[in-house]
Design an enzyme around this catalytic site. Sequence first.
Site, mmCIF file in Angstrom:
data_model
loop_
_atom_site.group_PDB
_atom_site.id
_atom_site.type_symbol
_atom_site.label_atom_id
_atom_site.label_comp_id
_atom_site.label_asym_id
_atom_site.label_seq_id
_atom_site.Cartn_x
_atom_site.Cartn_y
_atom_site.Cartn_z
ATOM 1 N N ARG A 50 -3.813 -11.782 11.535
ATOM 2 C CA ARG A 50 -3.239 -10.670 12.558
ATOM 3 C C ARG A 50 -2.258 -9.864 12.743
ATOM 4 O O ARG A 50 -1.918 -8.965 14.085
ATOM 5 C CB ARG A 50 -4.508 -10.727 13.759
ATOM 6 N N LYS B 148 -0.486 -3.640 -4.374
ATOM 7 C CA LYS B 148 -0.269 -4.714 -4.015
ATOM 8 C C LYS B 148 0.957 -5.392 -4.330
ATOM 9 O O LYS B 148 1.585 -6.104 -3.944
ATOM 10 C CB LYS B 148 -1.226 -5.154 -5.037
ATOM 11 N N GLU C 32 3.781 -4.448 -1.487
ATOM 12 C CA GLU C 32 3.068 -5.075 0.046
ATOM 13 C C GLU C 32 3.405 -6.838 0.221
ATOM 14 O O GLU C 32 3.507 -6.986 1.235
ATOM 15 C CB GLU C 32 1.852 -4.728 0.797
ATOM 16 N N LYS D 108 -3.730 -8.154 9.023
ATOM 17 C CA LYS D 108 -4.449 -7.605 7.915
ATOM 18 C C LYS D 108 -4.816 -6.473 8.595
ATOM 19 O O LYS D 108 -5.933 -5.863 8.484
ATOM 20 C CB LYS D 108 -4.882 -9.114 8.022
HETATM 21 O O1 M6R Z 1 -9.968 -3.272 6.757
HETATM 22 P P1 M6R Z 1 -9.840 -1.913 6.860
HETATM 23 O O2 M6R Z 1 -10.149 -2.057 5.033
HETATM 24 O O3 M6R Z 1 -9.698 -0.496 6.930
HETATM 25 O O4 M6R Z 1 -7.730 -1.626 5.989
HETATM 26 C C1 M6R Z 1 -6.694 -0.610 5.785
HETATM 27 C C2 M6R Z 1 -5.600 -0.703 4.988
HETATM 28 O O5 M6R Z 1 -4.651 -1.643 6.824
HETATM 29 C C3 M6R Z 1 -5.233 -2.085 3.914
HETATM 30 O O6 M6R Z 1 -6.833 -1.857 3.000
HETATM 31 C C4 M6R Z 1 -4.367 -2.193 3.632
HETATM 32 O O7 M6R Z 1 -4.401 -1.477 2.657
HETATM 33 C C5 M6R Z 1 -4.752 -3.977 2.662
HETATM 34 N N1 M6R Z 1 -3.805 -5.429 3.658
HETATM 35 C C6 M6R Z 1 -3.641 -3.752 2.133
HETATM 36 O O8 M6R Z 1 -3.005 -4.804 0.932
#
Ligand code: M6R
Length: 613
Positions: A27, A490, A493, A608
Amino acid sequence: MCGIVGYLGNRDAFPILIKGLKRLEYRGYDSAGIGLIAPSGSLNIYKKTGKVNQLEAYVANQNTAAHIGIGHSRWATHGIPSDSNAHPHTSESGRLAMVHNGIIENYAALKSELLARGHHFASETDSEVLIHLIEEIQQNEGCSLAEAVRLSLSQIIGAYAIVLINKANPTEMVAARKGSPLVIGVGENEFFIGSDASPLIEYTKNVIYLNDLEVAHITQGQLNIKSIDNNVRTPKIQELELKLEAIEKGGYDYFMSKEIHEQPRSIKDCMRGRIYPEQGLVTLGGLKEYSEKLKQAERLVFVACGTSWHAALVGEYLIEDFARTSVEVEYASEFRYRNPIIGEKDIVIAISQSGETADTLAAMTLAKERGATVLGICNVVGSSIPRLSDAGIYTHAGPEIGVASTKAFTAQVTVLTLFALYLSQLKGTLKQGKLIELLTELDHIPELVERCLQLDAGTRFIAEEIKNSRNCIFLGRGTGFPIALEGALKLKEISYIHAEGYPAAEMKHGPIALIDEDMPVVVIATKNSSYDKVISNIQEVKARKGKVIAIVTEGDEEVRKLADFVLEIPNADDTFLPLLASIPLQLLSYHTALLRGCNVDQPRNLAKSVTVE
Ligand code: M6R
């Protein structure tokens, strides 16, 4: 964003807190700290820039004896990552210590008032302001700590999950939340606190999910909850279903690798009990009550962020095709501030892995205020998004710890595929024979995903070729387009290579200017209705000396002749392309990032769960 833990009981608090912080490190991981009240009554605070094991090493020879304590793993918002900005923060007298996850939006105004009244601050954080305010209110009102917390929070604009300890009373802990998650584990005369349930799982199965605007007052063996507007709440104890193995690496070097390889199982779990291929039937129990409304809906509006937004785009293609309901896909962060046209007839569907994304929650709240029905597609059971939804569907992917979303994405896509078929069944837009055919194939998708995982060595080989690239383009058409977007996200990041995804046909409207012999272009070129067109796009890239990495259907010969590298995925109906094509792209990013020496589980600057806007 930011992980917080707490313990009050008879055990040694320090190891529980450190282990809990390691579990919550996904987190936020720029600094960490713990606060312990020793049996002698001293409040010992240890804080360190860096990861939790740096804190652990720093604390190694210090006094950590305590039966009460709090801990924090930070993702910086206000103030750089530093020892002084790390949590816990203390009050003016040094009597109270607090950890905070969230943002105090009106901290600047509060801070100048407190400064004017003689307070001194040791950090640049918004959080420190709150603990000073709480102590001041307690002193002025002569009230209990829990009461001071309750009164202070009514002055706060923003989001928070907080836990406080009090040197003057080493058997009390106060916790509160608004917008950021907080779970309380209830043991025998002991309590555990976590931003999620992972820090408490080996000690108790009984948990209380604190609701927004609630304050919990915990003393040894006792827990009382009040709302911020001073109403007594009855704590609802729930049984935790989470298993310890689910949050451990289980022999893999990284969570990301484990989670990529878990996908045949997670996709199966997601479909379990929901499809009956022989009967051509999909059941989504969570939506039963809303089936008529869904049938009548003229449009659906998805709100999501990041990877979940890409999943929504896949949903748009499938729902419009199968169920003929119009779909709009919105970035939650834009939707919430755009004065969108939303009313009682609308169905807004939030998609989120964590269930805690601040922008998605705010978009849902806005939709609710305007009278829309709000549904949720979420992975984390009991998180804020399902609790705010009128109804919804869990993705059942299991805990996803790696910051880069992998199995959560394919589970979202699986749920959206089921949802598209469910809606078509309600509306009668697909023939029964077609439903039987599609569901029969869907039932076998986990086996095809297993075969895609065999591309591990092939993707590692290609990763060697692209690892020194500065940029990369991803192209796809139809549902291949959101997969191209997701592939690019992907790669950027976790490997820090700049990458962009485009609809293949858009390339010639701009991005083609970037193509030269140093530009890898990943093209989703499977055999489907756009196959010939994608081949033309590949020709255009090759004519400019771009390096083509193509995801093709097994046995394809035509693209093989043009591309520099091919990755073959099993043949399947177009509907299932997103589930299969995602796998080699995840593996490619994973290997590229590892070859570049990056931490794939905890990429820089990311967290995350994005609980701040
Ligand atoms: O928990 P969430 O699906 O709402 O999060 C949204 C984005 O922060 C998340 O999908 C982020 O883009 C990913 N970590 C990318 O891999």
